[in-house]
Design an enzyme around this catalytic site. Structure first.
Site, PDB file in Angstrom:
ATOM      1  N   ASP A  32       0.819  -1.208   0.000  1.00  0.00           N
ATOM      2  CA  ASP A  32       0.000   0.000   0.000  1.00  0.00           C
ATOM      3  C   ASP A  32       0.858   1.264   0.000  1.00  0.00           C
ATOM      4  OD1 ASP A  32      -2.051  -1.795   0.309  1.00  0.00           O
ATOM      5  OD2 ASP A  32      -2.851  -0.920   2.146  1.00  0.00           O
ATOM      6  N   HIS A  89      -5.580   2.393  -4.347  1.00  0.00           N
ATOM      7  CA  HIS A  89      -5.716   2.629  -2.904  1.00  0.00           C
ATOM      8  C   HIS A  89      -6.482   3.915  -2.633  1.00  0.00           C
ATOM      9  CE1 HIS A  89      -5.003   1.923   1.228  1.00  0.00           C
ATOM     10  NE2 HIS A  89      -3.850   2.531   1.374  1.00  0.00           N
ATOM     11  N   HIS A 132       3.708  -2.416   3.059  1.00  0.00           N
ATOM     12  CA  HIS A 132       3.717  -1.053   2.537  1.00  0.00           C
ATOM     13  C   HIS A 132       5.044  -0.752   1.850  1.00  0.00           C
ATOM     14  CE1 HIS A 132       0.851  -1.078   5.918  1.00  0.00           C
ATOM     15  NE2 HIS A 132       0.196  -0.140   5.262  1.00  0.00           N
ATOM     16  N   HIS A 168      -4.760   9.639   0.605  1.00  0.00           N
ATOM     17  CA  HIS A 168      -4.880   8.683   1.707  1.00  0.00           C
ATOM     18  C   HIS A 168      -5.894   9.088   2.771  1.00  0.00           C
ATOM     19  CE1 HIS A 168      -3.766   5.619   4.668  1.00  0.00           C
ATOM     20  NE2 HIS A 168      -3.255   4.983   3.625  1.00  0.00           N
TER      21      HIS A 168
END
Length: 247
Positions: free
Chosen positions: A44, A95, A189, A99
């Site tokens: 991610d 994603h 990540h 964020h």
């Protein structure tokens, strides 16, 4: 990395199951039901030049593949790196536009922002985008439905590398391998989301991600388990879904 510990956030732990028939319809995939000695490896918050190419090198060394859930705040300024992921045999998924948690936006805003981000990512990759991972793993029923209305499948995880936690590297490896039974979806990540991505989640953790990945893949190899993409893993079985809503 979408990795800060939050009360009620699914980033802190694998989603909990709600055992009811509705999970077959409303649930979000967290693993694949299969006997194949494979897991799906997912990253991610990237891609970023400082980390992602090193991750790709390790994956190449182990003949492994992964699904990269990218942020458009990172993919847009380095579209070439996104295309390198695809050229190397990895899967590119979404994603988010940035964020910020989906709970920051109304369901209509989630649908519009996600649609634009998906379309932009597909222009970069030249391929359809199938999978979506909500930032922090947070989704509500209405926001989940907004994403699904676009033909995207939200995907969470059943195992984690703990690569945002202040713990010894050996503990991260142990945590990852403990969760990696056949069909697991492993969370990792290749970046740590920050102000560029519209969030402030504290100081960037000091984690040697290439070393961590090397150790995890070595441990999987010793078991005879391979790491692949979400799509490739799904070809060996079917999704196990859980109702996992937060925010």
């Amino acid at each position: 990395m979408s990795s800060v510990l939050r009360t009620g956030s699914l980033r802190a732990r694998a989603p909990r199951a709600v055992l009811r028939p509705a999970a077959r319809v409303l649930g979000t995939p967290v693993r694949v039901r299969t006997d194949a000695p494979r897991i799906a490896l997912t990253f991610d918050d990237g891609p970023v030049r400082a980390v992602t190419p090193g991750i790709m090198d390790v994956l190449h060394d182990f003949d492994a593949r992964a699904t990269f859930f990218v942020l458009m705040t990172r993919a847009r300024p380095d579209a070439g790196l996104v295309r390198e992921l695809g050229a190397a045999g990895h899967e590119v998924a979404l994603h988010g536009a940035d964020h910020r948690s989906l709970r920051t936006f109304t369901p209509g805003e989630v649908r519009d922002r996600t649609r634009r981000a998906r379309d932009e990512l597909e222009q970069i990759t030249g391929a359809p985008v199938t999978w979506f991972r909500p930032p922090y793993g947070e989704q509500s029923p209405a926001r989940w439905a907004a994403v699904r209305s676009l033909g995207l499948e939200p995907v969470l995880w059943s195992a984690t590398t703990w690569d945002w936690k202040d713990v010894p590297q050996a503990r991260r490896v142990e945590k990852a391998l403990d969760g990696c039974s056949a069909g697991a979806i492993l969370l990792a990540h290749d970046n740590f989301a920050d102000a560029v991505d519209g969030v402030s989640d504290g100081p960037r953790p000091e984690v040697d991600k290439t070393d961590l990945l090397t150790r995890v893949l070595s441990g999987l190899s010793e078991r005879g388990t391979t790491a692949t993409t979400v799509s490739e893993l799904l070809r060996t079985g079917r999704f196990e879904r859980r109702i996992s809503f937060a925010g």
